[in-house]
Write an enzyme that holds these catalytic residues in place. Structure first.
Site, PDB file in Angstrom:
ATOM      1  N   ASP A  37       0.862  -1.179   0.000  1.00 12.01           N
ATOM      2  CA  ASP A  37       0.000   0.000   0.000  1.00 12.01           C
ATOM      3  C   ASP A  37       0.898   1.228   0.000  1.00 12.01           C
ATOM      4  O   ASP A  37       1.843   1.318   0.802  1.00 12.01           O
ATOM      5  CB  ASP A  37      -0.915   0.011   1.229  1.00 12.01           C
ATOM      6  CG  ASP A  37      -1.934   1.141   1.156  1.00 12.01           C
ATOM      7  OD1 ASP A  37      -2.922   0.994   0.424  1.00 12.01           O
ATOM      8  OD2 ASP A  37      -1.733   2.165   1.838  1.00 12.01           O
TER       9      ASP A  37
ATOM     10  N   ASP B  91      -4.244   2.363  -4.780  1.00 17.70           N
ATOM     11  CA  ASP B  91      -2.786   2.352  -4.656  1.00 17.70           C
ATOM     12  C   ASP B  91      -2.314   1.103  -3.922  1.00 17.70           C
ATOM     13  O   ASP B  91      -1.298   1.126  -3.235  1.00 17.70           O
ATOM     14  CB  ASP B  91      -2.300   3.615  -3.933  1.00 17.70           C
ATOM     15  CG  ASP B  91      -2.889   3.752  -2.530  1.00 17.70           C
ATOM     16  OD1 ASP B  91      -3.819   2.987  -2.200  1.00 17.70           O
ATOM     17  OD2 ASP B  91      -2.418   4.608  -1.763  1.00 17.70           O
TER      18      ASP B  91
END
Length: 666
Positions: free
Chosen positions: A255, A298
């Site tokens: 992440d 993301d």
């Protein structure tokens, strides 16, 4: 002799050549067998040249051509080869037609009536058989009809013999009928080839669309990496192989840290470029045996398909994280982000693909909580925390929250006047099965499980009921979670509770964390503006510890910033902490925001904060969080103390006299 072939239809020509190649051997068989039969019946009556030499040459030519066709029994190589094959057949049809017809008619004068009838029979059946064999080569069939049938019909009609005249007429009529059949069959053949080509084209289009659908279904449209669906399908296959072979492998979840500020500051195009570059870096940094996918937003997933020890896995994870720390230099902007990584190994962490991913995701959560931009490998400690969180979640779901939950209140003090200007409401939970549970443990569980949306309205009602008893102008500070801001319905519920609570909205300060704002800035902003319109104050809690930028602070409808206790702990030892606090205080002054400092526990810290310009403080130096029934006594004692002198600057309150409480987190 050449005839124009439809070269603009190469597939038809190729189909003609293939079908024709299969029937040519039969045509040569008919010619050789029939020729030998006629030669034998005329052997003793006709000259040796007509019964042996000439038919031998014709049969040899047929066998030579038959051998050539046998070598081409497979499909012709290419469209040009098919055209040449068909074009060569047409002059050969003339040669063979003239040769066999001339030879047969030259035998007619020899022999008796039976031998002459044999010649007529030979020509009739041989020509008809050959025309049928040439049906897939329409031009050659027509040529053979012209050079063989017409001379035969004219020749036998000129004999004056009624039988031969009848044979010639009959053969001519049958030939016409056969030509019609050949033409009709060729049209059907063309239609069949066209239908096949259409079907193949549709099948090719279907396969193309299927491939495109597979690509769209399994590849990320932005980065070109495998997508979430493909990742889990691949993970299932790798897990199945590992279960069968007893091998070890690892799963990771990435992440990005700090991506959202880049996306918001430079726009979505810039954000997309960062995501593409991140995928490229992860794919290139891991080496062979690493499957990289974009899971969404993301977040990226990796499968390390090799047996690797924990030390090497940690080193690989650190290398991957390091690759993301390099600056992202793009046209028009340069940015820095980092990536946190959670890793889980098979079979130690979990025996199934689904559990492996969950364990890696939990390790990611741990990495982000305890040191962003670094890897964390799922361990027994994490397993224990998961089990504890599971027990807490189950206890929360079955709890009588109205009876088990209560609030503690910690004062916020004005350092210049010594007055208590506000109380922060902090949740406390005593479970009949788990005992007293720290808010540091149950609040994150409540947020992850969604139960926090039930807790917040109930606790807000309790806090407002308690605050009704406070003298003016003391404020109530109340914490909201990420999920409280993420739902328009939840915000409407909170607004209704405040309106019905009877406590002035102007004396309510709602505290939010940077995480709550960063998760969905636009939604959080809309929710905060609705609350602001109600008249409440808004404070950003734990400022300085998250990932928000000053642009967010400027864009949010805030009235207050709360400096996190982590900067206060090292205030006396670290000049950096003092500089950070001074910077935030100056920022608040420039933006016309109030500033509150959390975690003040010693007179030395208080003196330093006063020198830095801090006025509103909160911490154990003044009071620990207290039950609602102790607030009146605290306020009375504070008034008496204030009447006796200024705010204490040298002696901390007696620790034994303070109510025990956990660290304030909500």
């Amino acid at each position: 002799m050449t005839t124009v072939l439809p070269e603009h239809r190469p597939e038809l020509l190729k189909a003609q050549a293939v079908a024709f190649t299969r029937q040519v051997p039969l045509m040569y068989f008919i010619l050789v067998a029939s020729t030998l039969g006629v030669a034998v019946t005329h052997f003793n009556t006709a000259p040796i040249a007509l019964t042996l030499i000439f038919p031998s040459v014709l049969c040899a030519l047929c066998l030579f051509r038959l051998f050539g066709w046998h070598r081409r029994r497979n499909q012709p190589d290419g469209d040009a080869e098919a055209v040449r094959l068909l074009q060569r057949t047409m002059p050969l049809a003339v040669v063979f037609g003239v040769g066999f017809t001339g030879w047969a008619l030259s035998l007619y004068p020899y022999g008796n009536a039976y031998a002459q009838a044999h010649v007529a029979f030979y020509m009739a059946i041989t020509i008809i058989g050959c025309i049928f064999c040439l049906m897939h080569h329409r031009e050659a069939a027509l040529i053979l009809t012209v050079v063989s049938v017409l001379p035969m019909a004219i020749f036998f009609a000129s004999t004056g013999n009624p039988v031969f005249i009848a044979i010639s007429v009959n053969t001519l009529l049958v030939a016409v009928a056969i030509v019609y059949v050949v033409l009709q069959q060729f049209r059907d053949f063309q239609a069949l080839v066209s239908s096949r080509l259409t079907l193949e084209a549709r099948q090719a289009e279907t396969e193309r669309l299927s491939g495109e659908n597979f690509r769209l279904a399994n590849l990320d449209g932005l980065t070109g990496l495998p997508n979430r669906r493909h990742f889990f399908a691949h993970l299932e296959k790798v897990t199945a192989r590992a279960q069968a072979s007893g091998t070890r492998f690892a799963v990771g979840v990435f992440d990005l840290d700090g991506f959202k500020p880049v996306n918001d500051a430079y726009g979505h195009v810039a954000g997309d470029r960062v995501l593409v570059e991140t995928g490229r870096r992860l794919s290139g940094a891991g080496g062979d045996g690493i499957f990289v996918a974009r899971l969404g937003g993301d977040e990226y997933g990796i499968v390390i398909e090799r047996d690797i020890c924990d030390a090497d896995l940690a080193a690989l994870g650190a290398s991957l994280c390091d690759s993301l720390r390099e600056p992202y230099v793009m046209p028009g902007f340069a940015a820095r982000v980092s990536g946190s990584l959670g890793l889980a190994t098979f079979p130690e962490a979990a025996p199934t693909a689904e559990l492996l991913y969950e364990r890696a995701d939990y390790a990611l959560y741990f990495a982000k909580e305890n040191g962003r931009g670094a890897p964390a490998i799922f361990s027994q400690e994490h397993e224990n925390k998961i089990r504890q969180s599971s027990r807490i979640e189950q206890a929360l779901r079955h709890a009588d929250l109205e009876r088990e939950l209560e609030l503690a209140f910690q004062p916020i003090v004005d350092t210049e006047t010594g007055n208590t200007i506000s109380f922060e409401a902090l949740a406390r939970w005593t479970s009949p099965t788990l005992g007293r549970v720290s808010p540091a443990d149950f609040i994150p569980v409540a947020e992850r499980s969604g139960l926090v949306t039930q807790l917040t309205p109930m606790l807000l009602k309790q806090a407002l009921a308690t605050a009704q008893q406070w003298p003016e102008p003391i404020h109530l500070s109340f914490n909201l979670s990420t999920m409280d801001l993420a739902s328009d319905d939840q915000v409407s519920t909170l607004i209704a509770i405040i309106q019905e609570g009877g406590f002035p909205p102007a004396r309510i300060d709602l505290e939010i964390t940077e995480t709550a704002v960063m998760r969905d800035f636009e939604q959080a902003t809309r929710s905060l503006r609705r609350l602001k319109e109600l008249g409440v104050g808004l404070a950003l809690d734990d400022f300085g510890t998250g990932q928000s930028s000053l642009s967010y602070v400027h864009r949010l409808p805030l009235q207050k910033l709360k400096i996190d206790r982590s900067f206060v702990i090292g205030l006396a030892q670290h000049g950096t902490s003092r500089d950070v606090v001074k910077t935030i205080v100056d920022l608040c002054r420039n933006l016309a925001l109030n500033c509150v400092v959390e975690g003040v526990e010693s007179p030395e810290q208080l003196l330093m904060l006063r020198a830095l310009g801090c006025r509103a403080v909160q911490g154990y130096l003044f009071a620990r969080p207290m039950p609602s029934n102790e607030i009146a006594g605290y306020l009375a004692g504070a008034r008496d103390h204030h009447a006796a002198g200024p705010v204490p600057t040298a002696v901390a309150p007696d620790e034994a006299a303070m109510p025990l409480a956990s660290r304030a987190v909500w």
